[in-house]
Design a protein around this motif. Structure first.
Motif, PDB file in Angstrom:
ATOM      1  N   PHE A 558       0.811  -1.224   0.000  1.00  0.00           N
ATOM      2  CA  PHE A 558       0.000   0.000   0.000  1.00  0.00           C
ATOM      3  C   PHE A 558       0.842   1.271   0.000  1.00  0.00           C
ATOM      4  O   PHE A 558       0.340   2.340  -0.323  1.00  0.00           O
ATOM      5  N   ALA A 559       2.128   1.206   0.374  1.00  0.00           N
ATOM      6  CA  ALA A 559       2.950   2.415   0.377  1.00  0.00           C
ATOM      7  C   ALA A 559       4.408   2.045   0.207  1.00  0.00           C
ATOM      8  O   ALA A 559       4.859   0.980   0.663  1.00  0.00           O
ATOM      9  N   GLY A 560       5.150   2.934  -0.454  1.00  0.00           N
ATOM     10  CA  GLY A 560       6.569   2.688  -0.638  1.00  0.00           C
ATOM     11  C   GLY A 560       7.362   3.974  -0.703  1.00  0.00           C
ATOM     12  O   GLY A 560       6.848   5.036  -1.080  1.00  0.00           O
ATOM     13  N   LEU A 561       8.621   3.882  -0.302  1.00  0.00           N
ATOM     14  CA  LEU A 561       9.588   4.963  -0.431  1.00  0.00           C
ATOM     15  C   LEU A 561      10.626   4.521  -1.446  1.00  0.00           C
ATOM     16  O   LEU A 561      11.204   3.439  -1.309  1.00  0.00           O
ATOM     17  N   VAL A 562      10.853   5.333  -2.479  1.00  0.00           N
ATOM     18  CA  VAL A 562      11.845   5.001  -3.495  1.00  0.00           C
ATOM     19  C   VAL A 562      12.937   6.057  -3.460  1.00  0.00           C
ATOM     20  O   VAL A 562      12.673   7.254  -3.406  1.00  0.00           O
ATOM     21  N   LEU A 563      14.180   5.596  -3.464  1.00  0.00           N
ATOM     22  CA  LEU A 563      15.350   6.453  -3.307  1.00  0.00           C
ATOM     23  C   LEU A 563      16.261   6.317  -4.520  1.00  0.00           C
ATOM     24  O   LEU A 563      16.363   5.237  -5.105  1.00  0.00           O
ATOM     25  N   GLU A 564      16.929   7.401  -4.861  1.00  0.00           N
ATOM     26  CA  GLU A 564      17.934   7.304  -5.912  1.00  0.00           C
ATOM     27  C   GLU A 564      19.202   6.649  -5.381  1.00  0.00           C
ATOM     28  O   GLU A 564      19.913   5.953  -6.122  1.00  0.00           O
ATOM     29  N   ASN A 565      19.504   6.863  -4.102  1.00  0.00           N
ATOM     30  CA  ASN A 565      20.700   6.297  -3.484  1.00  0.00           C
ATOM     31  C   ASN A 565      20.315   5.645  -2.168  1.00  0.00           C
ATOM     32  O   ASN A 565      19.314   6.011  -1.540  1.00  0.00           O
ATOM     33  N   THR A 566      21.111   4.684  -1.742  1.00  0.00           N
ATOM     34  CA  THR A 566      20.835   4.022  -0.474  1.00  0.00           C
ATOM     35  C   THR A 566      21.141   4.956   0.695  1.00  0.00           C
ATOM     36  O   THR A 566      21.816   5.978   0.536  1.00  0.00           O
ATOM     37  N   VAL A 567      20.631   4.604   1.872  1.00  0.00           N
ATOM     38  CA  VAL A 567      20.878   5.381   3.083  1.00  0.00           C
ATOM     39  C   VAL A 567      21.571   4.483   4.098  1.00  0.00           C
ATOM     40  O   VAL A 567      21.634   3.266   3.947  1.00  0.00           O
ATOM     41  N   SER A 568      22.096   5.091   5.161  1.00  0.00           N
ATOM     42  CA  SER A 568      22.896   4.349   6.129  1.00  0.00           C
ATOM     43  C   SER A 568      22.025   3.402   6.951  1.00  0.00           C
ATOM     44  O   SER A 568      20.826   3.639   7.134  1.00  0.00           O
ATOM     45  N   PRO A 569      22.625   2.324   7.480  1.00  0.00           N
ATOM     46  CA  PRO A 569      21.875   1.423   8.362  1.00  0.00           C
ATOM     47  C   PRO A 569      21.269   2.141   9.561  1.00  0.00           C
ATOM     48  O   PRO A 569      20.183   1.791  10.010  1.00  0.00           O
ATOM     49  N   VAL A 570      21.978   3.148  10.081  1.00  0.00           N
ATOM     50  CA  VAL A 570      21.438   3.900  11.233  1.00  0.00           C
ATOM     51  C   VAL A 570      20.130   4.580  10.843  1.00  0.00           C
ATOM     52  O   VAL A 570      19.143   4.543  11.591  1.00  0.00           O
ATOM     53  N   GLN A 571      20.083   5.215   9.660  1.00  0.00           N
ATOM     54  CA  GLN A 571      18.854   5.875   9.225  1.00  0.00           C
ATOM     55  C   GLN A 571      17.749   4.864   8.962  1.00  0.00           C
ATOM     56  O   GLN A 571      16.569   5.128   9.236  1.00  0.00           O
ATOM     57  N   VAL A 572      18.109   3.706   8.447  1.00  0.00           N
ATOM     58  CA  VAL A 572      17.122   2.654   8.205  1.00  0.00           C
ATOM     59  C   VAL A 572      16.453   2.249   9.515  1.00  0.00           C
ATOM     60  O   VAL A 572      15.217   2.146   9.607  1.00  0.00           O
ATOM     61  N   VAL A 573      17.259   2.033  10.544  1.00  0.00           N
ATOM     62  CA  VAL A 573      16.718   1.610  11.836  1.00  0.00           C
ATOM     63  C   VAL A 573      15.891   2.730  12.462  1.00  0.00           C
ATOM     64  O   VAL A 573      14.822   2.495  13.040  1.00  0.00           O
ATOM     65  N   ARG A 574      16.357   3.971  12.351  1.00  0.00           N
ATOM     66  CA  ARG A 574      15.590   5.091  12.905  1.00  0.00           C
ATOM     67  C   ARG A 574      14.249   5.238  12.204  1.00  0.00           C
ATOM     68  O   ARG A 574      13.228   5.508  12.845  1.00  0.00           O
ATOM     69  N   LEU A 575      14.247   5.083  10.879  1.00  0.00           N
ATOM     70  CA  LEU A 575      12.986   5.157  10.145  1.00  0.00           C
ATOM     71  C   LEU A 575      12.049   4.043  10.593  1.00  0.00           C
ATOM     72  O   LEU A 575      10.853   4.278  10.829  1.00  0.00           O
ATOM     73  N   THR A 576      12.572   2.843  10.746  1.00  0.00           N
ATOM     74  CA  THR A 576      11.740   1.720  11.181  1.00  0.00           C
ATOM     75  C   THR A 576      11.120   1.989  12.536  1.00  0.00           C
ATOM     76  O   THR A 576       9.928   1.760  12.761  1.00  0.00           O
ATOM     77  N   LYS A 577      11.931   2.492  13.459  1.00  0.00           N
ATOM     78  CA  LYS A 577      11.409   2.774  14.797  1.00  0.00           C
ATOM     79  C   LYS A 577      10.292   3.812  14.740  1.00  0.00           C
ATOM     80  O   LYS A 577       9.271   3.682  15.426  1.00  0.00           O
ATOM     81  N   THR A 578      10.466   4.842  13.910  1.00  0.00           N
ATOM     82  CA  THR A 578       9.433   5.883  13.792  1.00  0.00           C
ATOM     83  C   THR A 578       8.142   5.307  13.227  1.00  0.00           C
ATOM     84  O   THR A 578       7.043   5.648  13.668  1.00  0.00           O
ATOM     85  N   LEU A 579       8.263   4.401  12.247  1.00  0.00           N
ATOM     86  CA  LEU A 579       7.072   3.757  11.694  1.00  0.00           C
ATOM     87  C   LEU A 579       6.361   2.930  12.764  1.00  0.00           C
ATOM     88  O   LEU A 579       5.124   2.897  12.820  1.00  0.00           O
ATOM     89  N   LEU A 580       7.135   2.281  13.630  1.00  0.00           N
ATOM     90  CA  LEU A 580       6.539   1.465  14.679  1.00  0.00           C
ATOM     91  C   LEU A 580       5.983   2.303  15.825  1.00  0.00           C
ATOM     92  O   LEU A 580       5.310   1.775  16.711  1.00  0.00           O
ATOM     93  N   GLN A 581       6.235   3.591  15.805  1.00  0.00           N
ATOM     94  CA  GLN A 581       5.583   4.500  16.753  1.00  0.00           C
ATOM     95  C   GLN A 581       4.271   5.036  16.193  1.00  0.00           C
ATOM     96  O   GLN A 581       3.620   5.859  16.827  1.00  0.00           O
ATOM     97  N   GLY A 582       3.887   4.558  15.018  1.00  0.00           N
ATOM     98  CA  GLY A 582       2.584   4.902  14.459  1.00  0.00           C
ATOM     99  C   GLY A 582       2.592   5.945  13.376  1.00  0.00           C
ATOM    100  O   GLY A 582       1.540   6.283  12.837  1.00  0.00           O
TER     101      GLY A 582
END
Length: 719
Positions: A558-582
């Motif tokens: 139902f939703a996706g984020l598309v990037l031209e370049n990859t991001v750091s593992p730290v940002q990936v984990v921070r984004l995941t945590k924010t998504l799990l906060q609702g």
């Protein structure tokens, strides 16, 4: 079991020997009530007008005791509709009288209790009071009327329109039929049902069960795709009649033939419609303060003394009379209190986009039309996204204190968080709307936070270890200690295909996407070859990531984020945590500051959250601004999503907060300053996103050191 008592297409009742089941037929959800006096029930159909709230269907039963299973929230009103409060784990004895009880759960249920006394109490479930059963005990067998209102989060029926803007204009007048009540109470999202769906066909076909609202408001507009789309949000919210006219106008049945131009030499149609929509929403929310749900309101206390009318006096007045008063209010007065609109949808002036219209109106999105000046629009959109991580506290929030322009703090602004296009190639920083994204969001049941399933896919040496380290570096929380986290290292094409088909709520795929597909170690996997995508939300990157993202949405996400370049593992984990906060995907990117050099675009329905928080709690962001070494101001921002829509309210519960509710989507300074120890306690609560003097807190091991370092830096900068 007796089924179908008082049958209705939205709400039905099944009454057994010991249970009464309220069934939301549209949502396919139930709310069960139990009684200890089964032979007294004698169910009979009842009038829905017996309630002070809109209900879709009702029955009457006779009971001595009722137990309501797993309500999310309960509230009580007296016979005049005055809000009395909520039930708690302390028994509440109510004397003889007429009462209304709301039982909100997966179904919105109501009780009308006539001329009776009773006691209500939540029975604690273990150590939790949330979702604990509600027991109502009556002094003697009592006739109780049970009503139900569908949450109506999906279309009830479908309108067919030909490729003719005049036919679309006529269909617009029926979209407001889903709104349960055309009073100021329609500013509550739960009273705005999903508009009927629209499909393209050979001729105009409007289902017989739909009716045109009669509100005394008429909007005329030229019969062009562009102008019809532009006025659609206002037509829907006001329940306006519509007609073809040479120029856009709003007319009121006020006895004087009041006419308000919607396009002038200085104001475009889009600007005027946006402004009117904001004005009506904010002032409706103030007029309803003595309505169904009473309680202190931040915006009311701030605005009411400066309005040319007393809002409660407008309650119950015809809509045209209310609008006459609303139109006298300067938009500049309201501007600091307008919620930050979650989305602006940019349509193309073509018949293809009409099928998306009900989905964007359901969340009361603003609608603009791409007039061909994409260059200017693109720079505005990408620029606004990039600057969301360097926002400042507006002067109106500081009570005359010096501005700290370096702080990252959301402004009180009605500018949308995200602009989404129906075009296949949205500008950088924007979203690409797809009807399948809305459809798939409706078909998925959001998991509880602890049940969410997360997958990271990578083929970069050591990157899997870096993701694990980033998870470990975040202070331990139930959100990132879930057994549902999977790291897939160097997957084959078949491994990736199985992952895409699995029941995953958030997928981060670190494999680059080329024109041939997603590049696995043993070759590219074409998303076209994945029959049934089970992943709900995803992040992919590479030169062809947008095309791949669109295909993943079509096939189940139902939703996706598309990037031209990859991001750091730290940002990936921070984004995941924010998504799990609702927070939804678009807001998660904004809050975690994904590197702007990695150009971002969104696909599908990026305003839909990934998880369902306990008790339907709304995602919140807490901002702390230091005034001295041990005094800190607290600002609360409540996030709008397509579940918590514009018009809803929240408050921060606790002794640190104001007692007043605030419109979700606004930022409000709380009533008292906090000590450093209290700020540290806030950071240790992982239930919200936190920032201290603009610095996001992601769970560092020593929150006290984090706060004190921030205070030293901030106060030194100010001096």
């Amino acid at each position: 079991m007796t089924a179908g008592i008082g049958a209705h297409p939205l709400i039905s009742f099944d009454v057994g020997s010991e249970t009464i089941r309220i069934r939301d037929e549209l949502e396919q959800q139930d709310l069960t009530l139990r009684t200890t006096a089964p032979d007294e029930l004698d169910p009979q159909p009842a009038l829905t007008d017996l309630f002070v709230f809109p209900v879709d269907n009702a029955i009457t039963v006779t009971v001595s005791k009722l137990r309501v299973e797993t309500p999310i929230g309960t509230a009580v009103w007296n016979g005049d509709g005055d809000h009395l409060g909520e039930f708690t784990t302390t028994p509440w004895e109510l004397p003889d009288g007429t009462y209304f009880v709301n039982m909100q759960s997966t179904v919105n249920g109501y009780l009308r209790i006539d001329d009776a006394s009773f006691t209500g109490v939540h029975r604690r479930s273990g150590t939790r009071t949330q979702n604990s059963p509600l027991e109502l005990t009556f002094a003697e067998p009592t006739s109780v009327t049970i009503g139900g209102r569908s949450f109506h989060t999906r279309p009830q029926t479908t309108i067919t329109v030909p490729d003719d803007p005049q036919a679309i204009l006529e269909a617009l007048a029926y979209l407001g039929s889903s709104i349960k009540e055309y009073s100021c109470e329609r500013s509550w999202p739960t009273l705005r049902g999903h508009p009927p769906a629209i499909e393209r066909g050979d001729r105009l076909e409007i289902p017989a069960e739909l009716s045109r609202p009669k509100t005394g408001v008429t909007i005329s507009v030229p019969a062009t795709y562009a102008d019809v789309y532009r006025v659609a949000p206002l037509v829907f919210y006001l329940g306006a009649d519509v007609e073809v006219g040479d120029r856009p106008e709003l007319r009121l049945e006020d006895g004087y033939g009041y006419v308000q131009p919607l396009r002038t030499e200085s104001r475009s149609l889009e600007e005027t419609v946006d402004e009117l929509l904001e004005t009506c929403l904010v002032l409706d929310s103030l007029t309803r303060v003595d309505g169904y749900l009473s309680g202190p309101r931040h915006e009311y206390d701030e605005l009411a003394p400066h309005l040319p009318f007393y809002p409660p006096n407008l309650y119950g007045e015809p809509l045209s009379a209310q609008l006459l008063e609303y139109l006298e209010v300067s938009p500049s007065l309201l501007e600091p209190y307008v919620p930050r609109w979650p989305m602006t949808a940019v349509f193309q002036p073509r018949p293809d986009d009409v099928e998306l219209l009900p989905s964007v109106l359901n969340v009361l999105s603003k609608v603009h039309v791409d007039d061909g000046s994409r260059g200017a629009m693109e720079s505005t959109v990408s620029g606004s996204l990039a600057t969301t991580t360097t926002e400042t506290v507006p002067e109106t929030m500081r009570d005359g204190e010096p501005a700290l322009e370096s702080l990252e703090h959301a402004p009180q602004s009605s500018s949308p968080i995200l602009t989404c296009y129906t075009d296949a190639q949205p500008p950088a920083g924007a979203g690409c709307l797809l009807s399948e994204g809305f459809e798939h969001a409706l078909s998925h049941s959001l998991p509880e936070v602890s049940d969410a399933r997360i997958a990271y896919v990578t083929d970069v040496p050591d990157r899997a270890d870096r993701v694990r380290t980033a998870i470990d570096d975040v202070a331990p929380t139930h959100r990132l200690e879930s057994d549902g986290i999977t790291i897939v290292d160097r997957p084959s094409k078949r491994d990736l295909e199985r992952t895409l088909e699995s029941d995953v709520d958030v997928l981060y795929c670190d494999l680059p996407v080329s024109n041939d597909g997603i590049e696995c170690p043993d070759g590219p996997l074409d998303p076209d070859g994945v029959d049934d995508v089970g992943v709900k939300t995803f992040v992919v990157y590479g030169p062809a990531s947008l095309a791949a993202g669109r295909e993943l949405i079509r096939r189940g996400a139902f939703a996706g984020l598309v990037l031209e370049n990859t991001v750091s593992p730290v940002q990936v984990v921070r984004l995941t945590k924010t998504l799990l906060q609702g927070h939804p995907l678009a807001d998660g990117v904004r809050l975690t500051g994904i590197d702007e050099r990695s150009t971002v675009r969104f696909v599908g329905n990026p305003a839909h959250p990934v998880v369902r928080r306990d008790g339907a709690a709304i995602p919140q962001r807490i901002d702390v601004v230091s005034a001295s070494t041990d005094e800190h101001d607290l600002f609360l921002y409540c996030q709008l999503t397509d579940i918590h829509q514009v018009g809803s309210v929240s408050r921060f519960i606790g002794d640190r907060s104001s007692d007043a509710y605030q419109l979700n989507g606004t930022t409000v300074r709380q009533s008292r300053r906090l000590s450093t120890a209290e700020v540290v306690s806030l950071l240790e609560d992982d239930d919200h996103v936190s920032r201290v003097n603009g610095q996001p807190y992601y769970g560092e091991r020593d929150p006290e050191a984090f706060v004190r370092k921030s205070v030293r830096r901030t106060l030194t900068d100010v001096q």
